[in-house]
Design an enzyme around this catalytic site. Structure first.
Site: not given
Length: 318
Positions: A9, A14, A175
């Site tokens: 990515g 990224g 999360h």
């Protein structure tokens, strides 16, 4: 032999990961993206800064998994970021499909890699990735706790007007909105945060507001950016994990790791403190939780389990 990190990515996270890895001279970088032009362009742009920043690593961009083979570390950010009004759960169906393709691509080319997943909804995606890829559980982790802890520490430092270096704390659990700020283990300049509340240095209500802001830290940034989500702090957090693995630093870091009975949780990924060294997750650190923290952690685990059940409905092979 220089180490090799593949970034799956080449979006905002990224690209930022590639830049931070280059600045640290940590490893050669392969940026992989289905849009190969973006991966190649970013790799070339960062590479052209090497004479200025004095790093000496190779950077390349590709859309071919063959170019990523024999990676020491793989960091996965592929997936759709949250858009305003989108819940982490909305993302689930879209990102499960993407992660399945990634698992297929990496399991044949880099079977010995340490894999760090950043794609949301984090805990469920990292668990799906481990199942799809068949990688050992100690070599597949999710990046969330470092980011959540970093946000919490930053907000506390702003409130108390104290440098971030003087605050110790971390955030556990899933999360998302169910994450658990470990107030019992939070120290400010060596003093327990609970004592600071008693001494009237910070009001309990204010502390609760900061915890709430931490839980919604990602959404707050999404709201400001409008088109996209956080990337600088998530990338910094991912690099810390990769560095601890590559250099065998054995740092204690909060990460989404596979629990097999620890914290009264079995067969599920969730955020806990782990030791990361050259064998991946070398140890899960079990803390003594207060009864309130235990209860909140259990709630958090339940919401991760619910989301994983939703994932199993989408893809029964999980």
């Amino acid at each position: 032999m220089r180490k090799k990190i593949t970034l799956i990515g080449a979006g905002q996270i990224g690209g930022t990961l590639a830049h931070l890895i280059a600045l640290k001279d940590l490893a050669d970088v392969v940026l992989f993206d289905v849009a190969s032009g973006i991966a190649k362009g970013k790799a070339l742009d960062i590479a052209q800064s090497s004479p200025v920043n004095k790093f000496n690593i190779k950077l390349s961009g590709t859309d071919n998994y063959e170019d990523t083979k024999n990676s020491d570390v793989i960091i996965i950010t592929a997936g759709v970021p949250r858009k305003p009004g989108m819940t982490r759960d909305d993302l689930l169906g879209i990102n499960l499909k993407i992660i399945k393709q990634v698992a297929e691509g990496i399991k044949n080319t880099s079977p010995n890699a340490f894999v760090i997943c950043i794609t949301n909804p984090l805990d469920v995606i990292v668990m799906a990735l481990q199942k799809y890829s068949g990688f050992p559980k100690n070599k597949v982790v999710g990046m969330a706790g470092i980011l959540d802890s970093s946000r919490f520490i930053y907000f506390l430092s702003q409130e108390l007007n104290i440098p971030v270096q003087k605050i110790d704390s971390f955030v556990l659990g899933g999360h998302g909105d169910s994450m658990v700020a470990m107030l019992g283990s939070t120290k400010v300049d060596g003093k327990k945060i609970t004592d600071l509340v008693k001494d009237g240095k910070i009001k309990k209500e204010r502390l609760n507001e900061i915890v709430e802001r931490t839980k919604k830290g990602g959404a707050e940034i999404v709201k400001h950016l409008e088109k996209g989500s956080a990337f600088y702090a998530p990338a910094a957090s991912g690099v810390e994990m990769a560095e601890s693995y590559l250099k065998d630093l054995k740092k204690q870091l909060p990460c989404a790791a596979f629990l097999n009975g620890e914290y009264d949780t079995k067969d599920l990924y969730a955020g806990v403190p782990v030791i990361i060294g050259s064998n991946g997750v070398e140890k899960i650190v079990e803390l003594n939780l207060s009864s309130e923290e235990k209860e909140n952690f259990k709630k958090s685990i339940n919401s991760v389990q619910e989301l994983f059940n939703a994932a199993k409905k989408i893809d029964p092979s999980l």
